[in-house]
Enzyme design. Structure first.
Site, PDB file in Angstrom:
ATOM      1  N   ASP A   1       0.824  -1.194   0.000  1.00 41.76           N
ATOM      2  CA  ASP A   1       0.000   0.000   0.000  1.00 41.76           C
ATOM      3  C   ASP A   1       0.865   1.253   0.000  1.00 41.76           C
ATOM      4  OD1 ASP A   1      -2.958   0.763   0.589  1.00 41.76           O
ATOM      5  OD2 ASP A   1      -1.827   1.964   2.048  1.00 41.76           O
TER       6      ASP A   1
ATOM      7  N   GLU B   1       1.523  -0.582  -5.043  1.00 38.34           N
ATOM      8  CA  GLU B   1       0.329   0.235  -5.264  1.00 38.34           C
ATOM      9  C   GLU B   1       0.721   1.701  -5.159  1.00 38.34           C
ATOM     10  OE1 GLU B   1      -3.648   2.063  -3.566  1.00 38.34           O
ATOM     11  OE2 GLU B   1      -1.721   1.979  -2.573  1.00 38.34           O
TER      12      GLU B   1
END
Lengths: 664, 664
Positions: A382, A411
């Site tokens: 993330d 990401e």
């Protein structure tokens, strides 16, 4: 000049692949080939020889393969990569006196010149080769050298011997490399599992998997859902964070600033009294349940991917135990996340500039290693672009040193150079801007950059039409046809792609508000119940597309992607091919989810391995329709409500009457 | 991890100029600016600062200039180069906590948020800056830090102070660079004389300068010819080799295999009993005569360039004194030059792979230094691509270390990568493929590559429409118009160009035989007598073109070259501009020497600094005609027999009635 060897006359430059001057490795998947090219030349007109040499990083010995001349001083060599981990490669080139002499002897002989002295030169070169050889070969070479020098023998016979392939081969196997030039750097390639290159991801919230509305889903519920996911043909099941969720400043439904006691909170608000990044949210189950889920998933051909989100809720144990890892404000409070004037008080970012950064790095590494020990091999990271680049390079390097099969997906939805840097320094796969590419020209430009430039050496695209954070405008308005269209685009433009389900297959398109890309009633903040059996579900369509991907090697990598012109801006046409086995896929997509579009495609027959004067068959793997085409110009019509795309398998050779035994 | 500083969060990559990873220097001329760009970014959303630092190679101290953010993580800085020799440059970037804090404070204040704690954070940052400052500035900073912390004072006033430009500037001048990232390499730029970038060469055989037919010209005759050369506006007078010429295998007229006693031999057959590369052919004069020629040339603004041809006639003293520098064949003879089946028995190439290569290198260097001592500063190097690259890099480096004003022109008509390599390793200027570029598209492609890609950082083109070796087919058939056309092309496409005269200005176009690019009765093998006063001589036209070059800075460099579309393939249109003083030149050439061509040009007004809605004047500097144009679309007609080209000076602003005092 003392240390210089002035007789190293070969030059090696312009080596590819070489990422940022060799600072970063190129990437390959196991079983692939590393094709290395370089400009290699010397002064004057002498002949050169060049080799590519390679070794696994842990080995000492080099394996050499000859390089071949292409054109315009460009040379090429290749080696296979058959093991995970790092390989090194280098280049070596030298002026080849015998090859030069042999070439010139042939020319002089052809011109009818006397070559008496030349034969003596050759004899000298061959006896030098003999001195570099041993045993029988040395004797053979000595014999040839002597024979060349017997001036009483007819010149023609000696020339025949001198020019024989046998002599050339044996001299060549004892080359004179005293003055060989080694390319100044050893370069590196990192070899990943095949899944790094070819994967279909399905993202799903475990807590929304309960059989009954209002219940909190568990790992056992996820187990029950595995066959559903597998039946659609996915091979990676990615779960948002499975850790305890904080209470302080917990967000309510639709990102409301405060939660009711019933609200489960955001899965990314990690950490509570129950524990942090190595703990499991108790409502999901136990570590044992999780490990069983991994095993059950494996039985269905699914790898479970976990989310790595290095951030903390205010209730995370780190906050008490390691206040030094956070930024403390002058009033003694911990600095929460902010993007002024927005505040995210439910999240404490880690402060990487703290004095104890080494401890922090070690702890964060240990989080990944903990889950690796449980059997996880794929991590979706993330927001990696909000943590230092140096940390990622170190952490990924450390993990993969012992576990070279671990895959990290970055990401990072941020600026292109930042995304590329993260890929260079070690992320195996990367999210892309695919979700925001709409026009034919946008697709052509972006995917040409990703697949036909040096970017492809280190950046492996993973294409997502939606995520829990991304409900693009087109998905909000295009209905079922646009979901079909975006699926085909993602799954065929990208060998790696993923969807966030069941929102995707159920064509969930309602935004929280107009102009927002957030889902209404987002699963990020609440538990959702999905009716997987709705008749309009795309599950079967998705299953068909994933089956097509599995059956066609052309769709399992991206480097062969080529765009073909069409005369209608709403028709996007591209192809991929695999060489072994011969497999060619041609995709045509109607970019409008609303209207039927027709037009002419202008195929690059070369890219498809076709010839203009022979008909070929295209077989639509979505509809099972067959068409006979010939030449580059062909007509297309696509109704988005029926099928927004063709995925053609191109069969190059079709039978004609000439194939009958009795034809003529 | 021990040696790593994990808090260095800034990344620097994609630096330009950087030739082959810093292996070679970029090139600039004195007085120019080195513009350095790089991708600079960090994780997250923090603000960065970056500086470019530079120093002369012999200095220790760096000078720093701030870099500015452009777009898409690209930053730019620049420094001037005012001295000959090498400069080093590097980059430094760091996360700027105060800048970040100031940006966020402004946003929060604008949103009406309470910033009490933020002001305390700021006070801390400013007092840290105070600790890095000394004297009065330290006191001032301390005062500000204290003022920000006085919570009893109104917040608005403290915010105003915190956001003031004064505070920002002073904090910025004491930056926190503890964790600054230095770019991993120091890069180099080599600074050459202005003549390296802007020069007009005239090649002439001294022996053909005698006033009477049949006589061997002398340096004194060349002296008499200087005003002729200078009147045409040239600034470099390049003489083919002036050394003694060998007798053995001397070539006769038109490259005949044997010479008569009257034949003077090829100037490139260097060396006889009279001496070698440091001697002067006695029929030309003495060393004293040569030195006087240099001085006289200088008075006319002409630099004399010598030819460096590292090869020997069989009579060269080296052959006796240093047989080890040649390749000895098994029969005891010295290997002559050959390109099988062709033999060049009048030339012995030097054998660079010999054991005594160090002595050979030193000797060859001493040849150049000898002529440097006589006052020569420009050398045209014959066939550098047939001698080792390492030799050139060493030799040029050695000579220029003490004589950074020396210019080397590489006469390497060979494959592009070899030409580029020679330029990278030290040649100041390079011959090009210009002579063989004919079509509009050829010109556009080749000169875009030379002037708009990284090639321009190291490869300085020198454009020759003819040389004693090159009489292109177009010159053989196009007559006077083609000579005019090629002159305009060479002189305006290239800031460096040259012609071989008087063959050029007298439009000599007779080849030795059909299909050959050799001149009939080539001066390479015989003395020629030229009638410089022929009425059809181009000397005045050439003088005009060179005057235009001198008066227009736009034509004195190549980097601004832009091509503009035309609707007629025979009309080539391009422009150059200089920023200071504003000077824009637009050239349109009729590529056909035979026919009048007309058509429309489609000007890139941006490239010319023009706007669409204002008329501008174009002034043909060749014919003195003036035209008023407006917008990008303009009509052209060119009769090659009158003038094959326009060389327009573009005057952006023209007076209109609005310029009158009494207008409205």
């Amino acid at each position: 000049m003392k240390e210089l060897e002035g007789r190293q006359r070969a030059v090696i430059e312009g080596v590819k692949p070489e990422i940022d001057g060799g600072r970063f490795p190129a990437k390959r998947a196991i079983g692939e080939t590393v094709v290395v090219e370089a400009d290699i030349f010397t002064d004057g007109h002498d002949e050169l020889s060049a080799v590519l040499r390679y070794r696994r990083e842990e080995d000492e010995a080099w394996t050499e393969v000859p390089m071949e001349f292409l054109v315009n001083d460009r040379w090429r060599g290749a080696f296979p990569v058959t093991e995970l981990g790092f390989y090194r490669y280098g280049l070596l080139a030298w002026v080849n006196a015998f090859k030069t002499w042999r070439r010139d002897l042939a020319k002089k002989t052809e011109a009818g010149q006397d070559v008496a002295v030349d034969l003596l030169v050759g004899a000298r070169l061959i006896s030098e080769a003999a001195a570099r050889a041993t045993g029988g070969q040395a004797e053979t070479l000595k014999g040839w050298a002597k024979a060349l020098g017997v001036t009483s023998d007819p010149q023609a016979a000696r020339v025949r011997l001198a020019l024989s392939a046998e002599v050339a081969a044996m001299v060549d196997s004892h080359p004179d490399r005293r003055f060989a030039t080694a390319y100044g750097k050893e370069l590196t390639v990192v070899v990943d599992p095949v899944r790094a290159r070819f994967s279909a991801w399905y993202e799903m919230f475990p807590r929304s998997c309960a059989p009954k509305a209002g219940q909190h889903g568990t790992f056992k519920d996820v187990e029950a859902r595995l066959s559903y996911v597998a039946s659609m043909g996915f091979d990676v099941l990615y779960l948002p964070p499975i850790h305890p969720i904080g209470m302080t400043y917990r967000k309510g439904k639709n990102n409301a600033p405060s939660a009711t006691p019933a609200d489960p909170g955001s899965s990314w608000g990690i950490g509570s009294q129950e524990g942090g990044h190595k703990a499991i949210h108790s409502q999901l189950g136990t570590l044992e349940d999780f490990r069983r889920l991994l095993a059950k998933a494996k039985e269905q051909g699914l790898d479970v991917a976990l989310d790595v989100a290095y951030q903390c809720s205010p209730d995370h144990p780190y906050v008490k135990e390691h206040r030094e890892w956070f930024r403390i404000r002058p009033d003694g409070t911990v600095q929460y996340a902010e993007n002024p004037p927005k505040k995210y008080q439910d999240i404490y970012p880690l402060e990487f500039e703290n004095e104890q950064w080494r401890d922090l790095w070690e702890e964060l590494k240990s989080v990944v290693l903990y889950w690796v020990e449980q059997g996880v091999r794929i991590f979706r990271v993330d927001n990696p672009h909000t943590k230092p680049f140096a940390f990622w390079e170190w952490m990924i390097g450390e993990v993969r040193r012992d576990h070279p099969d671990v895959i990290f997906l970055a990401e990072a939805f941020t600026r292109p150079k930042v995304m590329y840097r993260l890929a260079k320094l070690g992320f195996t796969q990367s999210y892309t801007y695919f979700a925001w590419r709409y026009s034919k020209e946008d697709f052509r430009q972006y995917f040409t950059e990703l697949t036909q430039t040096d970017v492809r050496e280190y950046f492996r695209a993973n294409l997502w039409p939606n995520t829990p954070d991304i409900l693009t405008e087109t998905l909000q308005h295009g209905g079922r046809p646009v979901f079909m269209q975006r699926l085909v685009l993602a799954a065929t433009l990208g060998a790696n792609y993923g969807i966030y389900g069941p929102a995707f297959e159920l064509c969930e398109g309602r935004p929280r508000e107009a102009g927002s890309e957030e889902y209404l009633d987002s699963e990020k903040y609440e538990i959702r119940q999905w009716d997987l059996d709705r008749p309009d579900s795309l599950k079967e369509f998705i299953g068909r597309v994933n089956r097509i991907r599995r059956e066609n090697p052309a769709l399992q990598s991206d480097w062969s992607l080529r765009f073909h012109p069409t005369d209608n801006d709403q028709l996007l046409c591209y192809s991929k091919r695999a060489d072994d086995p011969a497999n060619v896929i041609l995709v045509i997509v109607n970019l409008s989810p609303f209207h039927t579009h027709s037009g002419w495609v202008d195929l690059d027959l070369d890219a498809l391995g076709l010839v203009a004067d022979q008909p070929f068959q295209v077989h639509d793997l979505l509809t099972n329709a067959h068409y006979m085409w010939q030449g580059s110009h062909n007509y297309i019509q696509l109704n988005p409500h029926a099928a927004p795309a063709h995925i053609f398998r191109v069969r190059r050779r079709t039978r004609t009457e000439k194939d009958f035994d009795y034809y003529l």
